[in-house]
Motif scaffolding. Structure first.
Motif, short mmCIF file in Angstrom:
data_model
loop_
_atom_site.label_atom_id
_atom_site.label_comp_id
_atom_site.label_asym_id
_atom_site.label_seq_id
_atom_site.Cartn_x
_atom_site.Cartn_y
_atom_site.Cartn_z
N ARG A 89 0.79 -1.22 0.12
CA ARG A 89 -0.01 0.04 0.18
C ARG A 89 0.75 1.07 0.01
N SER A 90 1.70 1.33 0.73
CA SER A 90 2.76 2.34 0.78
C SER A 90 3.73 2.53 -0.57
N ALA A 91 4.00 1.45 -0.76
CA ALA A 91 4.69 1.42 -2.21
C ALA A 91 3.98 1.94 -3.38
N LEU A 92 2.65 1.66 -3.45
CA LEU A 92 1.97 2.27 -4.62
C LEU A 92 1.39 3.67 -4.46
N TYR B 37 3.28 9.50 -6.24
CA TYR B 37 3.84 10.58 -5.85
C TYR B 37 5.01 10.66 -6.70
N TYR B 38 5.86 9.68 -6.74
CA TYR B 38 7.22 9.71 -7.72
C TYR B 38 7.10 10.05 -9.15
N TYR B 39 5.92 9.27 -9.66
CA TYR B 39 5.64 9.30 -11.21
C TYR B 39 5.11 11.06 -11.41
N GLY C 146 -7.36 4.46 -0.71
CA GLY C 146 -7.98 5.22 0.55
C GLY C 146 -7.02 5.98 1.36
N THR C 147 -7.37 6.67 2.53
CA THR C 147 -6.33 7.32 3.53
C THR C 147 -6.65 6.49 4.71
N LEU C 148 -5.57 6.45 5.34
CA LEU C 148 -5.33 5.63 6.57
C LEU C 148 -4.60 6.71 7.55
N GLU C 149 -3.63 7.43 7.09
CA GLU C 149 -2.83 8.25 8.02
C GLU C 149 -2.37 9.34 7.13
N PRO C 150 -1.97 10.36 7.38
CA PRO C 150 -0.94 11.25 6.65
C PRO C 150 0.02 10.55 5.99
N PRO C 151 0.08 10.79 4.76
CA PRO C 151 1.23 10.11 3.92
C PRO C 151 2.78 10.58 4.16
N ILE C 152 3.20 10.40 5.44
CA ILE C 152 4.43 11.02 5.60
C ILE C 152 5.69 9.88 5.11
N ILE C 153 5.51 8.71 5.44
CA ILE C 153 6.76 7.90 5.01
C ILE C 153 6.66 7.92 3.41
N GLU C 154 5.57 8.00 2.96
CA GLU C 154 5.20 7.62 1.54
C GLU C 154 6.03 9.07 0.86
N THR C 155 5.76 10.17 1.33
CA THR C 155 6.40 11.34 0.62
C THR C 155 7.92 11.42 0.84
N ILE C 156 8.43 11.00 2.04
CA ILE C 156 9.55 10.80 2.39
C ILE C 156 10.48 9.79 1.32
N GLY D 260 17.89 8.45 -7.72
CA GLY D 260 17.65 8.31 -9.17
C GLY D 260 16.70 7.37 -9.60
N GLY D 261 15.73 6.84 -8.97
CA GLY D 261 14.91 5.99 -9.40
C GLY D 261 14.07 5.15 -8.33
N GLU D 262 13.07 4.49 -8.79
CA GLU D 262 12.17 4.00 -7.59
C GLU D 262 12.85 2.47 -7.30
N ARG D 263 13.28 2.87 -6.12
CA ARG D 263 13.98 1.24 -5.49
C ARG D 263 13.05 1.11 -4.30
N LEU D 264 12.66 0.11 -4.30
CA LEU D 264 12.07 -0.25 -2.94
C LEU D 264 12.64 -0.51 -1.62
N TRP D 265 13.96 -0.88 -1.82
CA TRP D 265 14.75 -1.25 -0.78
C TRP D 265 14.96 0.18 0.06
N VAL D 266 14.94 1.46 -0.74
CA VAL D 266 15.33 2.58 -0.24
C VAL D 266 14.59 2.84 1.09
N PRO D 267 12.89 2.97 0.78
CA PRO D 267 12.23 3.37 2.15
C PRO D 267 12.28 2.30 3.12
#
Length: 572
Positions: free
Chosen positions: A73-76, A81-83, A105-115, A124-131
């Motif tokens: 969910r956070s990844a999507l 945001y990134y795209y 939907g919304t469960l909480e403010p998207p803080i971690i997703e924005t970071i 330089g790209g979408e890499r799931l290991w970064v978050p």
């Protein structure tokens, strides 16, 4: 220049006996340090190095070993945001990602997703290991503040125990590298407790605002921590001021206002005004569960799964040992806050094990409290060296076993075959933004790796929760399908669990009797829902293809994919 009346400029509730009220703080500190400062520093360095090392091990694997529903969910959301902020992403990808984010939907403010979005741009790209790495770093930062908090409350030696438990608990190792708000929440909670103790040690406006601000951040990240935060602050305030002064203290009102206002504005707005959090709130708080024996059994099972009963017993002994002390006041507030939290979030506390994460610092502090008394007794000269070797050996052995346990869970499956399969399905369905699917993790891993979007078809268990738990009968698959296609248009129907399809016999019958097979392999099927079978053709619905089937529109074009998900059977 002298400052004769500087003490009067402190907050109005500051008593003259600040150090007298928490008088037993000194009693919990060993008469002599158990560990030499250099040895203590070496142990801390070893703990943090090992904790970071085990967390980065195979961190590039798909995040499917721990609550894939929450992580994807956070990844999507982060992808959307990134795209949206990238210039070189194709428009079709942006459209699919945006629609998928809206459907989460919304469960909480998207803080971690924005970071995570900012981190994607920096790397330089979408890499799931970064978050996931960021979550691990958040957890380690929390460990640093937990060490400082335990040292301030108990002793530097006891801080070794609390930090070791916090960093190397096997469940915590896996959970702390997950892409979800909870690792950041735990860090913010510990920082809040540290600043809270700092304030009560040295009451001042500056310390009060620091404690309230960090508490506000933690509550905003996820409101579940409001109970331990308020419990800790109230308990410490009553210990320091007494009940009467606590009830009339302006500082208590300031703390409550500053810490609760940001979260209240967001969550109450979402529940009472905008309504986007109303369903989540109703599903979280189910008071009738408190009268169910199964609720309490499952809650205890979650505690046992995360901590183990022996550890909880040790933690309770630590709580009882310090119950009449200043550190004990903090622990009492945290334990009471945890119990109230479980009584409010009744559904999640007994069904989602990661809702125990915020309780880990409390257990670590409670274990360290008993350890502080033990170290005080073990500082006798004749036992000192022998006990040092025994304690260090036990810490290293327990840490090694914890790392081995976490390593075993990390290497159990890689899920790379599943990822390859859903990427193939994404190509087959042309990355459609209009799909229905029955899938593990509510179809979020499928949507992410297949780069498609759609609406989840609920599992049998989800339907029972939705209908039977509310005293209603589960509608037939054909009725639910007809209602679904009236609400929006679809192009594909994706099913990612063959076992679940066998359980939902009415769905299987509905699909095979009404729609031809569009594509067939050993691992999945594609049903073309834009063509309704005639009676004569229904017997060949599971055949090799649908190119000769008659065409009949059902509201809007739709197709279905059935996938065998490579043995993925973890809880979502």
């Amino acid at each position: 220049m002298s400052r004769p009346n500087s003490a009067k400029r402190s907050t109005p509730e500051q008593p003259t006996d600040v150090r007298q009220r928490p008088r037993t703080v000194q009693a919990t500190v060993p008469r002599n340090p158990f560990f030499h400062p250099r040895l203590r520093l070496a142990l801390i360095g070893l703990l943090f190095t090992g904790a970071l090392g085990i967390r980065v091990f195979r961190i590039t694997d798909p995040p499917m070993n721990f609550h894939r529903t929450r992580q994807y969910r956070s990844a999507l959301i982060a992808r959307a945001y990134y795209y949206a902020t990238s210039k070189h992403v194709p428009e079709w990808k942006k459209e699919v990602a945006t629609l998928t984010k809206q459907r989460q939907g919304t469960l909480e403010p998207p803080i971690i997703e924005t970071i995570a979005c900012l981190a994607y741009h920096l790397t330089g790209g979408e890499r799931l290991w970064v978050p996931r790495l960021l979550s691990a770093v958040f957890w380690l930062v929390g460990g640093g503040f937990l060490y400082a908090l335990t040292k301030r409350l108990l002793s530097a030696d006891a801080a070794i125990l609390s930090t070791a438990y916090y960093l190397l608990l096997p469940y915590g190792v896996i959970a702390s590298r997950s892409f979800q708000p909870d690792p950041m929440l735990v860090m913010a909670l510990i920082i809040s407790l540290f600043t809270m103790v700092w304030y009560h040690d040295r009451p001042s406006t500056r310390c009060l605002i620091a404690a309230a601000s960090t508490s506000a951040l933690a509550i905003l990240i996820k409101p579940v921590c409001v109970f331990p935060i308020l419990g800790a602050f109230v308990s410490l305030s009553i210990w320091r001021l007494g009940v009467r002064k606590f009830l009339t203290s302006p500082a208590v009102l300031v703390f409550a206002a500053v810490s609760l206002l940001p979260g209240a504005m967001f969550y109450l707005y979402g529940i009472l005004i905008a309504g986007f959090l109303k369903a989540q709130a109703l599903s979280s708080f189910m008071p009738r569960l408190l009268l169910s024996t199964e609720f309490w059994i499952q809650w205890l099972r979650k505690i046992e799964y995360v901590f183990g009963y022996p550890t909880v017993v040790v933690a309770l002994l630590g709580l009882l040992a310090l119950r009449r002390t200043y550190p004990g006041a903090l622990l009492v507030g945290l334990w009471i806050g945890y119990l109230v939290y479980g009584a409010v979030f009744t559904y999640h506390i007994h069904s989602h094990d990661y809702y125990q994460l915020q309780f880990i610092p409390t257990v670590a502090l409670s274990v360290a409290a008993l350890g502080a008394l033990l170290f005080d007794w073990l500082t006798e000269p004749r036992l000192r060296l022998l006990c040092q070797v025994a304690v260090i050996g036990e810490i290293l052995v327990a840490g090694g076993l914890s790392i081995r346990d976490a390593h075993t869970k990390m290497t159990r499956r890689t899920h790379r075959q599943f990822v390859q399969m859903v990427e193939e399905i994404g190509e087959i369905v042309h990355h459609s933004p209009h799909t229905i699917f029955l899938s593990k993790g509510y179809g979020r891993p499928l949507q992410y790796h297949g780069e498609l979007s759609g609406v989840n078809w609920p599992s049998r268990g989800d339907m029972l929760k939705k209908y039977r738990f509310r005293g209603r009968r589960v509608p037939a698959a054909e009725q639910r399908f007809a209602k679904m296609i009236q609400q929006t248009s679809f192009e594909y129907f994706i099913i990612t669990s063959l076992m679940e399809l066998q359980v939902q016999k009415d769905l299987k019958w509905f699909l095979t009797k009404n729609f031809p097979v569009h594509h067939k392999t050993e691992r999945y099927l594609v049903f073309d829902l834009t063509r309704r079978l005639s009676v004569g053709d229904s017997s060949s619905a599971a055949g090799a293809g649908s190119r000769h089937a008659p065409r009949a529109m059902l509201g809007q074009p739709a197709r279905a994919v059935m996938v065998n998900p490579d043995g993925t059977s973890h809880l979502d």
